[in-house]
Design an enzyme around this catalytic site. Structure first.
Site, PDB file in Angstrom:
ATOM      1  N   HIS A   1       0.832  -1.204   0.000  1.00  0.00           N
ATOM      2  CA  HIS A   1       0.000   0.000   0.000  1.00  0.00           C
ATOM      3  C   HIS A   1       0.872   1.262   0.000  1.00  0.00           C
ATOM      4  O   HIS A   1       0.581   2.226  -0.701  1.00  0.00           O
ATOM      5  CB  HIS A   1      -0.878   0.047   1.256  1.00  0.00           C
ATOM      6  CG  HIS A   1      -1.822  -1.099   1.424  1.00  0.00           C
ATOM      7  ND1 HIS A   1      -1.678  -2.034   2.424  1.00  0.00           N
ATOM      8  CD2 HIS A   1      -2.943  -1.457   0.740  1.00  0.00           C
ATOM      9  CE1 HIS A   1      -2.675  -2.897   2.366  1.00  0.00           C
ATOM     10  NE2 HIS A   1      -3.455  -2.590   1.352  1.00  0.00           N
TER      11      HIS A   1
ATOM     12  N   LYS B   1      -0.840  -6.967  -7.702  1.00  0.00           N
ATOM     13  CA  LYS B   1      -1.195  -8.097  -6.836  1.00  0.00           C
ATOM     14  C   LYS B   1      -2.617  -8.580  -7.132  1.00  0.00           C
ATOM     15  O   LYS B   1      -2.896  -9.768  -7.110  1.00  0.00           O
ATOM     16  CB  LYS B   1      -1.044  -7.654  -5.374  1.00  0.00           C
ATOM     17  CG  LYS B   1      -1.814  -8.443  -4.339  1.00  0.00           C
ATOM     18  CD  LYS B   1      -1.049  -9.656  -3.956  1.00  0.00           C
ATOM     19  CE  LYS B   1      -1.702 -10.554  -2.930  1.00  0.00           C
ATOM     20  NZ  LYS B   1      -2.978 -10.221  -2.417  1.00  0.00           N
TER      21      LYS B   1
ATOM     22  N   GLN C   1      -8.715  -7.401 -10.533  1.00  0.00           N
ATOM     23  CA  GLN C   1      -9.289  -6.126 -10.070  1.00  0.00           C
ATOM     24  C   GLN C   1      -8.823  -4.984 -10.977  1.00  0.00           C
ATOM     25  O   GLN C   1      -9.619  -4.114 -11.362  1.00  0.00           O
ATOM     26  CB  GLN C   1      -8.861  -5.869  -8.624  1.00  0.00           C
ATOM     27  CG  GLN C   1      -9.208  -4.500  -8.099  1.00  0.00           C
ATOM     28  CD  GLN C   1      -8.996  -4.414  -6.604  1.00  0.00           C
ATOM     29  OE1 GLN C   1      -9.802  -4.895  -5.824  1.00  0.00           O
ATOM     30  NE2 GLN C   1      -7.897  -3.811  -6.192  1.00  0.00           N
TER      31      GLN C   1
HETATM   32  P1  AMP Z   1      -6.444  -3.853  -0.271  1.00  0.00           P
HETATM   33  O1  AMP Z   1      -6.247  -3.019   0.949  1.00  0.00           O
HETATM   34  O2  AMP Z   1      -6.021  -5.276  -0.135  1.00  0.00           O
HETATM   35  O3  AMP Z   1      -7.812  -3.681  -0.889  1.00  0.00           O
HETATM   36  O4  AMP Z   1      -5.442  -3.269  -1.368  1.00  0.00           O
HETATM   37  C1  AMP Z   1      -5.473  -1.902  -1.716  1.00  0.00           C
HETATM   38  C2  AMP Z   1      -4.591  -1.668  -2.910  1.00  0.00           C
HETATM   39  O5  AMP Z   1      -3.255  -2.070  -2.605  1.00  0.00           O
HETATM   40  C3  AMP Z   1      -5.021  -2.500  -4.130  1.00  0.00           C
HETATM   41  O6  AMP Z   1      -4.837  -1.722  -5.308  1.00  0.00           O
HETATM   42  C4  AMP Z   1      -4.074  -3.658  -4.078  1.00  0.00           C
HETATM   43  O7  AMP Z   1      -3.845  -4.259  -5.334  1.00  0.00           O
HETATM   44  C5  AMP Z   1      -2.809  -2.988  -3.578  1.00  0.00           C
HETATM   45  N1  AMP Z   1      -1.915  -3.993  -2.987  1.00  0.00           N
HETATM   46  C6  AMP Z   1      -2.227  -4.912  -2.036  1.00  0.00           C
HETATM   47  N2  AMP Z   1      -1.169  -5.703  -1.786  1.00  0.00           N
HETATM   48  C7  AMP Z   1      -0.164  -5.286  -2.608  1.00  0.00           C
HETATM   49  C8  AMP Z   1       1.185  -5.712  -2.827  1.00  0.00           C
HETATM   50  N3  AMP Z   1       1.718  -6.730  -2.171  1.00  0.00           N
HETATM   51  N4  AMP Z   1       1.907  -5.042  -3.754  1.00  0.00           N
HETATM   52  C9  AMP Z   1       1.367  -4.005  -4.447  1.00  0.00           C
HETATM   53  N5  AMP Z   1       0.108  -3.567  -4.286  1.00  0.00           N
HETATM   54  C10 AMP Z   1      -0.651  -4.188  -3.374  1.00  0.00           C
END
Ligand code: AMP
Length: 277
Positions: free
Chosen positions: A34, A146, A150
Site C-alpha cells: 500500500h 497483486k 481487479q
Molecule cells: P487492499 O487493501 O487489499 O484492498 O489493497 C489496496 C490496494 O493495494 C489495491 O490496489 C491492491 O492491489 C494494492 N496492494 C495490495 N497488496 C499489494 C502488494 N503486495 N503489492 C502491491 N500492491 C498491493
C-alpha cells in the site's frame, strides 16, 4: 494529514483543491504494498488522497468481513510518513446510506478466476471504486498488480463509463521469501506462513518454463500444480494461464501476454498471487 469521514466534507475539500490529485484506495491494515502506491502518487501529483474502507459489498456471506484486520493509528502513521495529504475513512453507512440501490457491473472480464469463486465480489469493487472516483475526482488512481483481475475490472469500468483519469498499476511488493504482501497474511500461523511462499515458487517455475520456450498453457498450469502439490498445507482453488487482457483461460499455444494466477487456501486463509509473462 487531514482525516475526512463524511461524503459532504470529501466533496467540499475536493472542490477546494486545484492541480493534480492522486488517489490510493485501500481497505487499511497497511503494508509496504500500500505504501508503494502512496509513495508513487506522492511523486506524480500535487495532492495525495488515500482511502481506508473495508467495503462490505465486495465480501461474500461466508467471507472475512467482520474478521478483517483493522489498525487506524498505525495506518495513519504510515500514510503520513509516505506523504499522504488526506485520508478518507467513511463509515459503511456513509457509502451505503439507507435506500442505496445503484451498482456497477462489469461483465466478461469480471467473470472468470476470482469472479467465479467470489460471486458479487467485483460488483462490490466496481461500485465502491466508481463512488470513490466521484468523491475524489482523481487525476490518477493507483492500484496494485497483486490484484490483477481487479485492475482489469477497474480499467474496463473507467473506459466504459468515461472516467477522466489515468489508472496507474504498481508492481507487487513481496516479502524477502517471495510471498506477496497482503493484509490477510496476518491470519497465518507461523507454520502456515512457512508454507505460503509456495504460491510464488509455483509462479516462478511457470515463468521459468515460459522463458525456456514452453508455450502450452496446459503444461504451464501443470508445472505450477506440481510445486503446489509438494506443499501439504496448500489447498489449490485454481491455477490459471489466461490471456492477460481478456482473462480468458488459454487452451491453444499462447502468443500474447499471459497472466499466470493462483488462488490457494492455507488453513482458513485464502491467498492469491500472479505474474504476467
Ligand atoms: P487492499 O487493501 O487489499 O484492498 O489493497 C489496496 C490496494 O493495494 C489495491 O490496489 C491492491 O492491489 C494494492 N496492494 C495490495 N497488496 C499489494 C502488494 N503486495 N503489492 C502491491 N500492491 C498491493
Amino acid at each position: 494529514m487531514k482525516q475526512i469521514s463524511t461524503t459532504a466534507e470529501m466533496h467540499a475539500v475536493r472542490r477546494s483543491l486545484s492541480g493534480t490529485v492522486g488517489l490510493a484506495p485501500t481497505m487499511g491494515y497497511l503494508h509496504a504494498g500500500h505504501v508503494a502506491l502512496v509513495t508513487r502518487a506522492r511523486a506524480e501529483n500535487e495532492h495525495v488522497i488515500a482511502t481506508i474502507f473495508v467495503n462490505p459489498t465486495q465480501f461474500g456471506p461466508n467471507e472475512d468481513l467482520t474478521a478483517y484486520p483493522r489498525d487506524f493509528p498505525r495506518d495513519f502513521a504510515l500514510l503520513a510518513e509516505a506523504g499522504c495529504d488526506i485520508v478518507f475513512t467513511p463509515s459503511p453507512d456513509a457509502i451505503y446510506p439507507p435506500g442505496f440501490q445503484t451498482y456497477v457491473t462489469v461483465e466478461e472480464v469480471a467473470q472468470p478466476l476470482e469472479g467465479a469463486r467470489r460471486p458479487g465480489h467485483f460488483r462490490g469493487v466496481a461500485t465502491v471504486v466508481a463512488k470513490l472516483f466521484n468523491l475524489t475526482r482523481p487525476t490518477r488512481a493507483y492500484f496494485g498488480q497483486k490484484d490483477a483481475q481487479q485492475v482489469r475490472v477497474i480499467q474496463t469500468m473507467a473506459l466504459d463509463l468515461n472516467f477522466d483519469l489515468e489508472i496507474v498499476v504498481c508492481p507487487t511488493v513481496r516479502e524477502p521469501d517471495g510471498l506477496a504482501m497482503s493484509s490477510r497474511n496476518a491470519y497465518l500461523t507461523p507454520e502456515q506462513r512457512r508454507a505460503a511462499p509456495a504460491l510464488y515458487r509455483a509462479l516462478t517455475v511457470g515463468q521459468e518454463a515460459w522463458n525456456h520456450g514452453e508455450r502450452d498453457p496446459e503444461r504451464l498450469r501443470g508445472r505450477m500444480a506440481e510445486v503446489l502439490a509438494a506443499e501439504p498445507l496448500a489447498l489449490v482453488e485454481y491455477i490459471s494461464a489466461a490471456d492477460a487482457r481478456t482473462l480468458a483461460e488459454l487452451h491453444e499455444s499462447a502468443s500474447g501476454n499471459v497472466l499466470l494466477s493462483l488462488a490457494v487456501r492455507i488453513g482458513r486463509t485464502r491467498l492469491i498471487d500472479n505474474l504476467v509473462l
